[in-house]
Write a protein that holds these residues in place. Sequence first.
Motif, PDB file in Angstrom:
ATOM      1  N   THR A   1      -0.360   4.997   0.430  1.00 16.72           N
ATOM      2  CA  THR A   1      -0.303   4.750  -0.785  1.00 16.72           C
ATOM      3  C   THR A   1      -0.037   2.472  -1.224  1.00 16.72           C
ATOM      4  OG1 THR A   1       1.813   5.234  -2.526  1.00 16.72           O
ATOM      5  CG2 THR A   1      -0.446   7.012  -2.282  1.00 16.72           C
ATOM      6  N   GLU A   2      -0.711   2.306  -1.887  1.00 18.96           N
ATOM      7  CA  GLU A   2      -0.011   1.404  -3.124  1.00 18.96           C
ATOM      8  C   GLU A   2      -0.785   1.112  -4.187  1.00 18.96           C
ATOM      9  OE1 GLU A   2      -3.160  -1.789  -1.366  1.00 18.96           O
ATOM     10  OE2 GLU A   2      -2.563  -1.387   0.895  1.00 18.96           O
ATOM     11  N   LYS A   3       0.036   0.270  -4.928  1.00 13.26           N
ATOM     12  CA  LYS A   3       0.021  -0.101  -6.444  1.00 13.26           C
ATOM     13  C   LYS A   3      -0.862  -0.815  -6.241  1.00 13.26           C
ATOM     14  CE  LYS A   3       2.018   2.898  -8.692  1.00 13.26           C
ATOM     15  NZ  LYS A   3       1.437   4.443  -9.199  1.00 13.26           N
ATOM     16  N   GLY A   4      -2.154  -1.070  -7.950  1.00  7.32           N
ATOM     17  CA  GLY A   4      -2.757  -1.878  -7.648  1.00  7.32           C
ATOM     18  C   GLY A   4      -3.921  -1.325  -7.738  1.00  7.32           C
TER      19      GLY A   4
ATOM     20  N   ILE B   1      -4.505   5.395   0.980  1.00  4.40           N
ATOM     21  CA  ILE B   1      -5.201   4.819   2.125  1.00  4.40           C
ATOM     22  C   ILE B   1      -5.187   5.811   3.112  1.00  4.40           C
ATOM     23  CG2 ILE B   1      -4.912   3.832   4.127  1.00  4.40           C
ATOM     24  CD1 ILE B   1      -2.705   1.813   2.513  1.00  4.40           C
ATOM     25  N   LEU B   2      -6.333   6.616   3.476  1.00  2.00           N
ATOM     26  CA  LEU B   2      -6.372   7.902   4.114  1.00  2.00           C
ATOM     27  C   LEU B   2      -6.247   6.676   6.070  1.00  2.00           C
ATOM     28  CD1 LEU B   2      -9.008   9.794   3.133  1.00  2.00           C
ATOM     29  CD2 LEU B   2      -6.740   9.997   2.895  1.00  2.00           C
ATOM     30  N   ASN B   3      -5.655   7.911   6.657  1.00  2.00           N
ATOM     31  CA  ASN B   3      -5.261   7.346   8.253  1.00  2.00           C
ATOM     32  C   ASN B   3      -4.591   5.845   8.385  1.00  2.00           C
ATOM     33  OD1 ASN B   3      -6.785   9.262   9.427  1.00  2.00           O
ATOM     34  ND2 ASN B   3      -8.589   8.833   9.191  1.00  2.00           N
TER      35      ASN B   3
ATOM     36  N   GLN C   1      -9.724   3.282   8.657  1.00  2.00           N
ATOM     37  CA  GLN C   1      -9.122   3.656   7.952  1.00  2.00           C
ATOM     38  C   GLN C   1     -10.111   4.206   6.315  1.00  2.00           C
ATOM     39  OE1 GLN C   1      -6.380   0.713   6.775  1.00  2.00           O
ATOM     40  NE2 GLN C   1      -4.648   0.644   8.668  1.00  2.00           N
ATOM     41  N   ILE C   2     -10.021   4.590   5.568  1.00  2.00           N
ATOM     42  CA  ILE C   2     -10.402   5.219   4.018  1.00  2.00           C
ATOM     43  C   ILE C   2      -9.746   5.288   2.598  1.00  2.00           C
ATOM     44  CG2 ILE C   2     -12.098   7.086   3.053  1.00  2.00           C
ATOM     45  CD1 ILE C   2     -11.914   8.267   6.397  1.00  2.00           C
ATOM     46  N   TYR C   3     -10.287   4.415   2.138  1.00  5.76           N
ATOM     47  CA  TYR C   3     -10.104   3.795   1.170  1.00  5.76           C
ATOM     48  C   TYR C   3     -10.567   4.828  -0.620  1.00  5.76           C
ATOM     49  CZ  TYR C   3      -8.762   0.280   3.760  1.00  5.76           C
ATOM     50  OH  TYR C   3      -8.185  -0.630   4.748  1.00  5.76           O
ATOM     51  N   TYR C   4      -9.142   5.619  -1.488  1.00  9.03           N
ATOM     52  CA  TYR C   4      -9.860   5.730  -2.485  1.00  9.03           C
ATOM     53  C   TYR C   4      -9.211   5.316  -3.342  1.00  9.03           C
ATOM     54  CZ  TYR C   4     -13.132   9.881  -0.778  1.00  9.03           C
ATOM     55  OH  TYR C   4     -14.126  10.168   0.162  1.00  9.03           O
ATOM     56  N   GLY C   5      -9.204   5.249  -4.976  1.00 11.03           N
ATOM     57  CA  GLY C   5      -8.516   4.856  -6.000  1.00 11.03           C
ATOM     58  C   GLY C   5      -8.682   5.213  -7.158  1.00 11.03           C
TER      59      GLY C   5
ATOM     60  N   LEU D   1     -13.654   3.230  -2.073  1.00 12.17           N
ATOM     61  CA  LEU D   1     -13.292   2.204  -2.336  1.00 12.17           C
ATOM     62  C   LEU D   1     -14.400   1.617  -0.797  1.00 12.17           C
ATOM     63  CD1 LEU D   1      -9.393   1.913  -3.035  1.00 12.17           C
ATOM     64  CD2 LEU D   1     -11.459   1.900  -4.646  1.00 12.17           C
ATOM     65  N   ASP D   2     -14.407   0.385  -1.154  1.00 12.72           N
ATOM     66  CA  ASP D   2     -15.001  -0.105   0.125  1.00 12.72           C
ATOM     67  C   ASP D   2     -14.252  -0.875   1.319  1.00 12.72           C
ATOM     68  OD1 ASP D   2     -14.007  -3.239  -1.036  1.00 12.72           O
ATOM     69  OD2 ASP D   2     -15.733  -3.703  -1.406  1.00 12.72           O
ATOM     70  N   ARG D   3     -14.504  -1.442   2.448  1.00 14.49           N
ATOM     71  CA  ARG D   3     -13.478  -1.903   3.019  1.00 14.49           C
ATOM     72  C   ARG D   3     -12.162  -3.387   2.437  1.00 14.49           C
ATOM     73  NH1 ARG D   3     -13.059   1.513   7.105  1.00 14.49           N
ATOM     74  NH2 ARG D   3     -15.307   2.438   7.270  1.00 14.49           N
ATOM     75  N   ASP D   4     -12.480  -3.317   1.409  1.00 12.98           N
ATOM     76  CA  ASP D   4     -11.915  -4.494   0.845  1.00 12.98           C
ATOM     77  C   ASP D   4     -10.686  -4.054   0.262  1.00 12.98           C
ATOM     78  OD1 ASP D   4     -12.617  -6.716   2.142  1.00 12.98           O
ATOM     79  OD2 ASP D   4     -14.648  -7.264   0.811  1.00 12.98           O
ATOM     80  N   LYS D   5     -11.060  -2.617   0.015  1.00 12.53           N
ATOM     81  CA  LYS D   5      -9.806  -1.987  -1.053  1.00 12.53           C
ATOM     82  C   LYS D   5     -10.882  -2.161  -2.771  1.00 12.53           C
ATOM     83  CE  LYS D   5      -6.426  -1.673   1.518  1.00 12.53           C
ATOM     84  NZ  LYS D   5      -4.228  -2.046   2.018  1.00 12.53           N
ATOM     85  N   LYS D   6     -11.673  -2.366  -3.232  1.00  9.88           N
ATOM     86  CA  LYS D   6     -12.788  -2.405  -4.165  1.00  9.88           C
ATOM     87  C   LYS D   6     -13.284  -1.382  -4.352  1.00  9.88           C
ATOM     88  CE  LYS D   6     -10.450  -6.874  -4.452  1.00  9.88           C
ATOM     89  NZ  LYS D   6     -10.073  -6.529  -4.819  1.00  9.88           N
TER      90      LYS D   6
END
Length: 153
Positions: free
Chosen positions: A94-97, A108-110, A118-122, A134-139
Amino acid sequence: MKKTIIICIAAFQLLSCNSKKSQEEDNTVSIDSVSTNNEIDPIRVFEGTLPCADCNGIQTVLKVNIVDNNFELTSIYEGKSPEKKIVEKGNLNTEKGLDKDKDGTIYILNWDKPQTEQIYYGYYSNNPEKLYRLDRDKKIIKSQLHYFLELNE
């Protein structure tokens, strides 16, 4: 004199036992209130249908274990013949923000694999029940389509 000492010792033991019992009861009350009010279930399950370019939608179930830092992602491609089901398991970080929300959280999956895997959800801190893909830029993906999953309680 001996009787006075024995009575004092007995009284001291009695008081210390009651004091200890009282402390244990107090701890139990505080633990119960914490577990019912402030504790988050370590396994969270999010579900929804994500958009799909060449099918009717991707029925998605994401199980995250925030204690063991792992996940299980199940994707069923609806409208395909035969229906395609993919189950992926791996490590989670996990990341904050998230965007301008410094208290938002990104899964952050994987995370221990190359970035291409890697796959991103937030989610935003004020709405942890809605998990955005989320996209590849974590947006957050800006679209009129629904790129989010909802917490299944």
